[in-house]
Write an enzyme that holds these catalytic residues in place. Structure first.
Site, PDB file in Angstrom:
ATOM      1  N   THR A 235       2.281  -8.870  -6.509  1.00  0.00           N
ATOM      2  CA  THR A 235       3.065 -10.025  -6.053  1.00  0.00           C
ATOM      3  C   THR A 235       2.137 -11.241  -6.107  1.00  0.00           C
ATOM      4  O   THR A 235       1.735 -11.768  -5.063  1.00  0.00           O
ATOM      5  CB  THR A 235       3.581  -9.808  -4.608  1.00  0.00           C
ATOM      6  OG1 THR A 235       2.479  -9.397  -3.792  1.00  0.00           O
ATOM      7  CG2 THR A 235       4.666  -8.759  -4.551  1.00  0.00           C
TER       8      THR A 235
ATOM      9  N   THR B 112       2.379  -6.295  -0.999  1.00  0.00           N
ATOM     10  CA  THR B 112       2.382  -7.309   0.062  1.00  0.00           C
ATOM     11  C   THR B 112       3.470  -8.325  -0.258  1.00  0.00           C
ATOM     12  O   THR B 112       3.459  -8.923  -1.337  1.00  0.00           O
ATOM     13  CB  THR B 112       1.003  -7.998   0.125  1.00  0.00           C
ATOM     14  OG1 THR B 112       0.016  -6.978   0.304  1.00  0.00           O
ATOM     15  CG2 THR B 112       0.922  -8.985   1.264  1.00  0.00           C
TER      16      THR B 112
ATOM     17  N   PHE C  22      -3.343  -1.015   3.537  1.00  0.00           N
ATOM     18  CA  PHE C  22      -4.454  -1.817   4.063  1.00  0.00           C
ATOM     19  C   PHE C  22      -5.776  -1.502   3.369  1.00  0.00           C
ATOM     20  O   PHE C  22      -6.840  -1.844   3.877  1.00  0.00           O
ATOM     21  CB  PHE C  22      -4.594  -1.582   5.572  1.00  0.00           C
ATOM     22  CG  PHE C  22      -3.321  -1.865   6.330  1.00  0.00           C
ATOM     23  CD1 PHE C  22      -2.943  -3.169   6.611  1.00  0.00           C
ATOM     24  CD2 PHE C  22      -2.476  -0.831   6.722  1.00  0.00           C
ATOM     25  CE1 PHE C  22      -1.762  -3.443   7.285  1.00  0.00           C
ATOM     26  CE2 PHE C  22      -1.295  -1.089   7.405  1.00  0.00           C
ATOM     27  CZ  PHE C  22      -0.929  -2.401   7.682  1.00  0.00           C
TER      28      PHE C  22
ATOM     29  N   LYS D  72       1.292  -6.807   7.434  1.00  0.00           N
ATOM     30  CA  LYS D  72       0.291  -6.934   6.370  1.00  0.00           C
ATOM     31  C   LYS D  72      -0.200  -8.370   6.211  1.00  0.00           C
ATOM     32  O   LYS D  72      -1.405  -8.627   6.189  1.00  0.00           O
ATOM     33  CB  LYS D  72       0.876  -6.405   5.058  1.00  0.00           C
ATOM     34  CG  LYS D  72      -0.013  -6.554   3.853  1.00  0.00           C
ATOM     35  CD  LYS D  72      -1.317  -5.782   4.018  1.00  0.00           C
ATOM     36  CE  LYS D  72      -2.307  -6.132   2.939  1.00  0.00           C
ATOM     37  NZ  LYS D  72      -2.091  -5.453   1.691  1.00  0.00           N
TER      38      LYS D  72
ATOM     39  N   PHE E 136     -16.334  -8.916   9.830  1.00  0.00           N
ATOM     40  CA  PHE E 136     -15.713 -10.106   9.222  1.00  0.00           C
ATOM     41  C   PHE E 136     -16.201 -11.401   9.858  1.00  0.00           C
ATOM     42  O   PHE E 136     -15.482 -12.379   9.961  1.00  0.00           O
ATOM     43  CB  PHE E 136     -14.178  -9.996   9.206  1.00  0.00           C
ATOM     44  CG  PHE E 136     -13.707  -9.301   7.966  1.00  0.00           C
ATOM     45  CD1 PHE E 136     -14.038  -7.976   7.746  1.00  0.00           C
ATOM     46  CD2 PHE E 136     -12.982  -9.967   6.990  1.00  0.00           C
ATOM     47  CE1 PHE E 136     -13.681  -7.324   6.572  1.00  0.00           C
ATOM     48  CE2 PHE E 136     -12.609  -9.327   5.814  1.00  0.00           C
ATOM     49  CZ  PHE E 136     -12.963  -8.003   5.614  1.00  0.00           C
TER      50      PHE E 136
ATOM     51  N   GLY F  20     -20.815 -17.463   4.591  1.00  0.00           N
ATOM     52  CA  GLY F  20     -21.327 -17.552   3.232  1.00  0.00           C
ATOM     53  C   GLY F  20     -20.367 -18.351   2.370  1.00  0.00           C
ATOM     54  O   GLY F  20     -19.738 -19.299   2.867  1.00  0.00           O
TER      55      GLY F  20
ATOM     56  N   GLY G 167     -12.537 -14.242  -1.244  1.00  0.00           N
ATOM     57  CA  GLY G 167     -11.834 -14.380  -2.524  1.00  0.00           C
ATOM     58  C   GLY G 167     -11.095 -13.092  -2.782  1.00  0.00           C
ATOM     59  O   GLY G 167     -10.755 -12.356  -1.856  1.00  0.00           O
TER      60      GLY G 167
ATOM     61  N   CYS H 191      -6.224 -10.777  -2.845  1.00  0.00           N
ATOM     62  CA  CYS H 191      -5.351 -10.638  -1.668  1.00  0.00           C
ATOM     63  C   CYS H 191      -5.456 -11.787  -0.679  1.00  0.00           C
ATOM     64  O   CYS H 191      -4.505 -12.555  -0.526  1.00  0.00           O
ATOM     65  CB  CYS H 191      -5.662  -9.316  -0.977  1.00  0.00           C
ATOM     66  SG  CYS H 191      -5.496  -7.915  -2.093  1.00  0.00           S
TER      67      CYS H 191
ATOM     68  N   LYS I  47     -16.597  -9.300  -4.402  1.00  0.00           N
ATOM     69  CA  LYS I  47     -17.321  -8.577  -3.359  1.00  0.00           C
ATOM     70  C   LYS I  47     -18.102  -7.464  -4.034  1.00  0.00           C
ATOM     71  O   LYS I  47     -17.801  -7.100  -5.182  1.00  0.00           O
ATOM     72  CB  LYS I  47     -16.365  -8.032  -2.287  1.00  0.00           C
ATOM     73  CG  LYS I  47     -15.422  -6.948  -2.808  1.00  0.00           C
ATOM     74  CD  LYS I  47     -14.346  -6.602  -1.808  1.00  0.00           C
ATOM     75  CE  LYS I  47     -14.774  -5.559  -0.829  1.00  0.00           C
ATOM     76  NZ  LYS I  47     -13.639  -5.019  -0.047  1.00  0.00           N
TER      77      LYS I  47
HETATM   78  C1  UGA Z   1      -8.339  -7.182   1.854  1.00  0.00           C
HETATM   79  C2  UGA Z   1      -8.125  -6.551   3.233  1.00  0.00           C
HETATM   80  O1  UGA Z   1      -9.380  -6.414   3.886  1.00  0.00           O
HETATM   81  C3  UGA Z   1      -7.459  -5.176   3.106  1.00  0.00           C
HETATM   82  O2  UGA Z   1      -7.201  -4.620   4.391  1.00  0.00           O
HETATM   83  C4  UGA Z   1      -6.132  -5.357   2.366  1.00  0.00           C
HETATM   84  O3  UGA Z   1      -5.478  -4.107   2.172  1.00  0.00           O
HETATM   85  C5  UGA Z   1      -6.403  -5.969   1.003  1.00  0.00           C
HETATM   86  O4  UGA Z   1      -7.072  -7.244   1.184  1.00  0.00           O
HETATM   87  C6  UGA Z   1      -5.095  -6.185   0.313  1.00  0.00           C
HETATM   88  O5  UGA Z   1      -4.310  -7.032   0.770  1.00  0.00           O
HETATM   89  O6  UGA Z   1      -4.772  -5.444  -0.613  1.00  0.00           O
HETATM   90  P1  UGA Z   1     -10.128  -6.822  -0.114  1.00  0.00           P
HETATM   91  O7  UGA Z   1      -9.451  -7.962  -0.803  1.00  0.00           O
HETATM   92  O8  UGA Z   1     -10.469  -5.598  -0.882  1.00  0.00           O
HETATM   93  O9  UGA Z   1      -9.230  -6.339   1.139  1.00  0.00           O
HETATM   94  O10 UGA Z   1     -11.491  -7.387   0.444  1.00  0.00           O
HETATM   95  P2  UGA Z   1     -12.155  -7.703   1.862  1.00  0.00           P
HETATM   96  O11 UGA Z   1     -13.092  -6.639   2.213  1.00  0.00           O
HETATM   97  O12 UGA Z   1     -11.109  -8.054   2.855  1.00  0.00           O
HETATM   98  O13 UGA Z   1     -12.985  -9.013   1.509  1.00  0.00           O
HETATM   99  C7  UGA Z   1     -12.323 -10.205   1.101  1.00  0.00           C
HETATM  100  C8  UGA Z   1     -13.308 -11.316   0.855  1.00  0.00           C
HETATM  101  O14 UGA Z   1     -13.856 -11.762   2.090  1.00  0.00           O
HETATM  102  C9  UGA Z   1     -14.493 -10.966  -0.044  1.00  0.00           C
HETATM  103  O15 UGA Z   1     -14.671 -12.023  -0.965  1.00  0.00           O
HETATM  104  C10 UGA Z   1     -15.660 -10.872   0.927  1.00  0.00           C
HETATM  105  O16 UGA Z   1     -16.878 -11.201   0.320  1.00  0.00           O
HETATM  106  C11 UGA Z   1     -15.268 -11.912   1.971  1.00  0.00           C
HETATM  107  N1  UGA Z   1     -15.866 -11.686   3.301  1.00  0.00           N
HETATM  108  C12 UGA Z   1     -15.605 -10.549   3.999  1.00  0.00           C
HETATM  109  C13 UGA Z   1     -16.682 -12.662   3.854  1.00  0.00           C
HETATM  110  O17 UGA Z   1     -16.933 -13.733   3.240  1.00  0.00           O
HETATM  111  N2  UGA Z   1     -17.216 -12.471   5.095  1.00  0.00           N
HETATM  112  C14 UGA Z   1     -16.961 -11.342   5.802  1.00  0.00           C
HETATM  113  O18 UGA Z   1     -17.478 -11.225   6.943  1.00  0.00           O
HETATM  114  C15 UGA Z   1     -16.143 -10.364   5.247  1.00  0.00           C
END
Ligand code: UGA
Length: 449
Positions: free
Chosen positions: A88, A124, A153, A217, A262, A266, A270, A273, A335
């Site tokens: 989506t 989503t 999730f 979500k 979280f 930094g 990105g 999602c 990431k």
């Molecule tokens: C995110 C959600 O965490 C999942 O629960 C959800 O299922 C998923 O989106 C989705 O909607 O499908 P994801 O996109 O894999 O998962 O990545 P995250 O671990 O959430 O990280 C997202 C971004 O935030 C990354 O760029 C990461 O570097 C950044 N981040 C994360 C930070 O800048 N600081 C933090 O403390 C944590």
């Protein structure tokens, strides 16, 4: 009890879900319209990098638990559950989510749907989508279809683990549809009874109305995005006042009500999602006439984007004009443990630096594929020391373990300028300083540390 399922759409979410369902013992038909993606999966290859998922895919192919097809056929007719996992994405030129793939998916499914089969949406979606999909599917099938919402999730990098041992399972069921609830409880039994390694009887199974399940979500992702932007806003304050956002996060995170996850400041969030979900949420709230309820998400987005600019400012502060300066970007993926470049902060910063006149060399342990063709203004180099040769400044954009463990002395011996901007607060800065580096870390004043 083993059941038969189809999983429609085999992107990140769908491919992982299909493999997880097969690992749980269900018989899975994966359906993917993209021929390149389909043939890769049929050959047992994952079209993206996800730790552990390739081995699991090989296992379920070998056990005959999974097959892949380009569309439904007679085999879909006796499936117990059809999972909708199509994308989506953000509509071009708007904040809204494009739900057209979901509508196409139910149109294609309708002729093969049996009256007892349950359709479970996992994508989503803007709240209200499931209701419209149910009407459309029922019309196409010629009977009242069973459709529930079952948000996912999983995180990239830990996708299989998150699928097999989730924190909770959420199902939005239309009122009175006991049949669907029963089927969904049964499909997830291997998780709830502990067969997948999750603690037996302890995974919460939350049954709620459909609208709430859709909202869960987007609310969860919005909260996570807000948490990251909160600490990034604190980083802006810290930078202006000589304080340290990393120590601040450590201290506030110890309050159990806040929590330490979280809160890493930094270059921000990105991926496919968080950025698109907060925008789609704003668009949907506006449609519902309650846009002001989530106005703050515009600030969450703005803080996030400002942190990418901050790196360019810092590079200019160090180097003056960036024209013809050589900059090494460590990391391209959004990431670590992922090769996903969608809305990647590291990649976006690299592009901004190139736009400001720098010659940007980019390195990533996994995500350099396609950069050469799609972003000719960047120079991807696979060997990190080769990439670092003659660099005037180094920027860390993705906190891969590989970079955290990098030999800072060896890197120092090949660069032209020993300054590193740590955009993820991930480098062991003392050992880098000992190796002669000037370390600039976002939100920190390392002279005071
Ligand atoms: C995110 C959600 O965490 C999942 O629960 C959800 O299922 C998923 O989106 C989705 O909607 O499908 P994801 O996109 O894999 O998962 O990545 P995250 O671990 O959430 O990280 C997202 C971004 O935030 C990354 O760029 C990461 O570097 C950044 N981040 C994360 C930070 O800048 N600081 C933090 O403390 C944590």
């Amino acid at each position: 009890m083993a059941m038969k399922v189809t999983v429609i759409g085999l992107g990140y979410l769908g491919a992982t879900h299909a493999v997880a369902m097969a690992e749980m013992g269900h018989q899975v038909i994966g359906i993917e319209a993209d021929s390149k993606r389909l043939s890769a999966l049929q050959e047992g290859k994952l079209p993206f990098y996800e730790p552990g998922l390739d081995e699991a895919l090989a296992r379920v192919i070998a056990s005959g638990k999974i097959s892949f097809k380009s569309g439904h056929d007679e085999d879909s007719r006796d499936a117990d559950v059809h999972f909708l996992c199509v994308g989506t994405p953000q509509v071009t030129g708007s904040y809204a989510a494009d739900t057209s793939y979901l509508f196409s998916a139910v149109d294609a499914l309708a002729p093969y749907l049996s009256p007892t089969a349950v359709v479970a949406g996992k994508s989503t979606v803007p709240v209200g989508t499931a209701k419209t999909l149910t009407e459309r599917l029922s019309k196409g099938a010629g009977f009242a279809a069973h459709l529930v919402w079952n948000p996912e999730f999983l995180r990239e990098g830990t996708a299989l683990e998150d699928s097999l041992r989730p924190d909770r399972i959420v199902i939005g069921v239309p009122s009175g549809d006991d049949h669907s609830e029963k089927v969904m409880r049964s499909i997830y039994e291997p998780i709830t009874n502990g067969d997948t390694g999750s603690p037996a009887g302890q995974t919460p199974f939350l049954v709620m109305d459909v609208a709430t399940s859709e909202l869960v979500k987007v609310a969860a992702n919005s909260f996570l995005a807000t948490k990251i932007s909160f600490i990034n806003a604190m980083a802006e304050i810290a930078e202006a006042s000589g304080a340290d956002a990393v120590r601040l996060a450590e201290a506030i995170g110890m309050d159990a009500r806040i929590g330490s996850l979280f809160l890493r400041n930094g270059i921000g969030f990105g991926g496919g999602c968080l950025p698109k979900d907060i925008r789609a949420f704003m668009a949907r709230a506006n449609e519902l006439g309650v846009g002001s309820a989530v106005d703050f998400l515009a600030d969450v987005d703005a803080v996030n984007l400002r942190r990418r600019e901050r790196v360019v400012e810092l590079a200019k502060r160090e180097l003056g004009s960036l024209t013809d300066k050589r900059i090494l970007m460590l990391g391209a993926a959004f990431k670590p443990d992922s090769d996903d470049l969608r809305d990647s902060p590291a990649l976006m910063v690299a592009l901004k630096l190139a736009q400001a006149g720098a010659h940007v060399v980019i390195h990533d342990p996994m995500a350099l594929h396609g950069i050469k063709d799609r972003y000719p203004q960047l120079e991807p180099i696979e060997d990190v020391f080769e990439a670092a040769k003659g660099a005037d400044i180094v920027v860390l954009g993705t906190e891969w373990k590989f970079y955290r463990e990098l030999d800072a002395s060896k890197l120092a011996s090949v660069v032209s300028g020993k300054t590193v901007i740590d955009g993820r607060n991930a480098l062991p800065y003392q050992s880098w300083q000992e190796a002669g580096w000037k370390v600039i870390a976002l939100g920190r004043n390392l002279e005071n540390a």
